[in-house]
Design a protein around this motif. Structure first.
Motif, PDB file in Angstrom:
ATOM      1  N   GLU A  83      13.576 -33.306  21.088  1.00  0.00           N
ATOM      2  CA  GLU A  83      13.264 -32.400  22.191  1.00  0.00           C
ATOM      3  C   GLU A  83      14.393 -31.399  22.401  1.00  0.00           C
ATOM      4  O   GLU A  83      14.184 -30.349  22.983  1.00  0.00           O
ATOM      5  N   ARG A  84      15.593 -31.725  21.926  1.00  0.00           N
ATOM      6  CA  ARG A  84      16.715 -30.780  21.987  1.00  0.00           C
ATOM      7  C   ARG A  84      16.520 -29.743  20.890  1.00  0.00           C
ATOM      8  O   ARG A  84      16.511 -30.075  19.705  1.00  0.00           O
ATOM      9  N   SER A  85      16.378 -28.502  21.276  1.00  0.00           N
ATOM     10  CA  SER A  85      16.017 -27.454  20.317  1.00  0.00           C
ATOM     11  C   SER A  85      17.018 -27.318  19.178  1.00  0.00           C
ATOM     12  O   SER A  85      16.621 -27.142  18.019  1.00  0.00           O
ATOM     13  N   GLU A  86      18.318 -27.411  19.464  1.00  0.00           N
ATOM     14  CA  GLU A  86      19.305 -27.240  18.399  1.00  0.00           C
ATOM     15  C   GLU A  86      19.265 -28.395  17.392  1.00  0.00           C
ATOM     16  O   GLU A  86      19.457 -28.195  16.196  1.00  0.00           O
ATOM     17  N   ILE A  87      18.964 -29.602  17.868  1.00  0.00           N
ATOM     18  CA  ILE A  87      18.831 -30.760  16.972  1.00  0.00           C
ATOM     19  C   ILE A  87      17.547 -30.613  16.164  1.00  0.00           C
ATOM     20  O   ILE A  87      17.534 -30.851  14.950  1.00  0.00           O
ATOM     21  N   LYS A  88      16.467 -30.205  16.814  1.00  0.00           N
ATOM     22  CA  LYS A  88      15.189 -30.014  16.125  1.00  0.00           C
ATOM     23  C   LYS A  88      15.333 -28.985  15.001  1.00  0.00           C
ATOM     24  O   LYS A  88      14.840 -29.202  13.888  1.00  0.00           O
ATOM     25  N   VAL A  89      16.017 -27.890  15.261  1.00  0.00           N
ATOM     26  CA  VAL A  89      16.237 -26.866  14.227  1.00  0.00           C
ATOM     27  C   VAL A  89      17.045 -27.453  13.071  1.00  0.00           C
ATOM     28  O   VAL A  89      16.716 -27.243  11.903  1.00  0.00           O
ATOM     29  N   ASP A  90      18.098 -28.209  13.399  1.00  0.00           N
ATOM     30  CA  ASP A  90      18.901 -28.846  12.341  1.00  0.00           C
ATOM     31  C   ASP A  90      18.035 -29.735  11.454  1.00  0.00           C
ATOM     32  O   ASP A  90      18.115 -29.682  10.226  1.00  0.00           O
ATOM     33  N   LEU A  91      17.198 -30.560  12.085  1.00  0.00           N
ATOM     34  CA  LEU A  91      16.397 -31.530  11.349  1.00  0.00           C
ATOM     35  C   LEU A  91      15.269 -30.895  10.557  1.00  0.00           C
ATOM     36  O   LEU A  91      15.051 -31.216   9.386  1.00  0.00           O
ATOM     37  N   THR A  92      14.545 -29.976  11.203  1.00  0.00           N
ATOM     38  CA  THR A  92      13.317 -29.467  10.589  1.00  0.00           C
ATOM     39  C   THR A  92      13.506 -28.207   9.766  1.00  0.00           C
ATOM     40  O   THR A  92      12.788 -28.001   8.791  1.00  0.00           O
ATOM     41  N   LYS A  93      14.451 -27.379  10.144  1.00  0.00           N
ATOM     42  CA  LYS A  93      14.674 -26.121   9.418  1.00  0.00           C
ATOM     43  C   LYS A  93      15.882 -26.215   8.483  1.00  0.00           C
ATOM     44  O   LYS A  93      15.750 -26.078   7.277  1.00  0.00           O
ATOM     45  N   THR A  94      17.051 -26.469   9.065  1.00  0.00           N
ATOM     46  CA  THR A  94      18.283 -26.464   8.274  1.00  0.00           C
ATOM     47  C   THR A  94      18.271 -27.544   7.196  1.00  0.00           C
ATOM     48  O   THR A  94      18.592 -27.265   6.039  1.00  0.00           O
ATOM     49  N   LEU A  95      17.901 -28.768   7.554  1.00  0.00           N
ATOM     50  CA  LEU A  95      17.900 -29.886   6.599  1.00  0.00           C
ATOM     51  C   LEU A  95      16.540 -30.116   5.940  1.00  0.00           C
ATOM     52  O   LEU A  95      16.446 -30.904   4.996  1.00  0.00           O
ATOM     53  N   ASN A  96      15.505 -29.481   6.455  1.00  0.00           N
ATOM     54  CA  ASN A  96      14.144 -29.618   5.907  1.00  0.00           C
ATOM     55  C   ASN A  96      13.704 -31.084   5.808  1.00  0.00           C
ATOM     56  O   ASN A  96      13.133 -31.521   4.808  1.00  0.00           O
ATOM     57  N   LEU A  97      13.943 -31.848   6.870  1.00  0.00           N
ATOM     58  CA  LEU A  97      13.650 -33.284   6.824  1.00  0.00           C
ATOM     59  C   LEU A  97      12.182 -33.635   7.040  1.00  0.00           C
ATOM     60  O   LEU A  97      11.820 -34.806   6.993  1.00  0.00           O
ATOM     61  N   ASN A  98      11.338 -32.629   7.256  1.00  0.00           N
ATOM     62  CA  ASN A  98       9.896 -32.897   7.283  1.00  0.00           C
ATOM     63  C   ASN A  98       9.243 -32.473   5.976  1.00  0.00           C
ATOM     64  O   ASN A  98       8.026 -32.314   5.898  1.00  0.00           O
ATOM     65  N   GLN A  99      10.056 -32.339   4.959  1.00  0.00           N
ATOM     66  CA  GLN A  99       9.558 -32.068   3.610  1.00  0.00           C
ATOM     67  C   GLN A  99       8.545 -33.164   3.258  1.00  0.00           C
ATOM     68  O   GLN A  99       8.694 -34.312   3.666  1.00  0.00           O
ATOM     69  N   GLU A 100       7.499 -32.803   2.553  1.00  0.00           N
ATOM     70  CA  GLU A 100       6.352 -33.694   2.337  1.00  0.00           C
ATOM     71  C   GLU A 100       6.719 -35.063   1.759  1.00  0.00           C
ATOM     72  O   GLU A 100       6.219 -36.094   2.211  1.00  0.00           O
TER      73      GLU A 100
END
Length: 167
Positions: A83-100
């Motif tokens: 829910e923290r936007s900066e953590i969400k960006v790190d996880l989903t965009k920067t690190l791409n941790l929702n990669q298939e």
């Protein structure tokens, strides 16, 4: 977290070397600024993850600082977020941790845990006792940690909280 093995792991700098003075930067040789990391799915058709996706971007989330990890959430479909936007960006965009591939692997862990809970329920076993036992085992791992340990811990704790509310 994927398994990190000697054959494919490498060193990642928490504060990227590009932010400092290259090899003259004291952080470039500070063990407190280094992590062993997986290969970031190098060569995977679904794209790079982790440090391979990150490059030299600065991040808020830091595996060595537990206060940056407490807001991480896992979803039943295998996604990771916060829910923290900066953590969400790190996880989903920067690190791409929702990669298939990662998402599917986390979902498989979640599904297996669901089957485990169902078996316990069917046998009339104490779910809280089993959750506590598994959590103790996961948390006591010091060297070779279980793959996707964070997912398992998250859902074991979630089930334990649900059981205590039923209590």
């Amino acid at each position: 977290m994927r398994r990190i093995d000697l054959g494919s792991s490498h060193v990642e700098h928490i504060v990227p070397q590009a932010e400092g003075r290259g090899s003259d930067d004291p952080l470039s040789v500070d063990y407190g600024n280094m992590l062993a990391v997986c290969d970031g799915f190098k060569g995977d058709k679904n794209g790079l993850t982790c440090d391979r996706a990150r490059g030299n971007k600065h991040m808020t989330v830091n595996p060595l600082k537990s206060q940056t990890l407490v807001d991480i959430r896992y979803f039943r479909d295998g996604r990771i977020g916060s829910e923290r936007s900066e953590i969400k960006v790190d996880l989903t965009k920067t690190l791409n941790l929702n990669q298939e591939t990662l998402r599917k692997n986390r979902k498989a862990e979640i599904d297996e845990l669901g089957r485990y809970f169902k078996r316990l329920d069917e046998k009339g076993k104490s779910v809280p006792a089993h959750c506590k036992k598994q959590l103790d085992a996961l948390r006591s791992e010091t060297t070779k940690k279980s793959e996707y340990q964070g997912v398992r811990i998250y859902f074991l704790e979630k089930r334990l909280r649900a059981e205590s509310k039923r209590g």
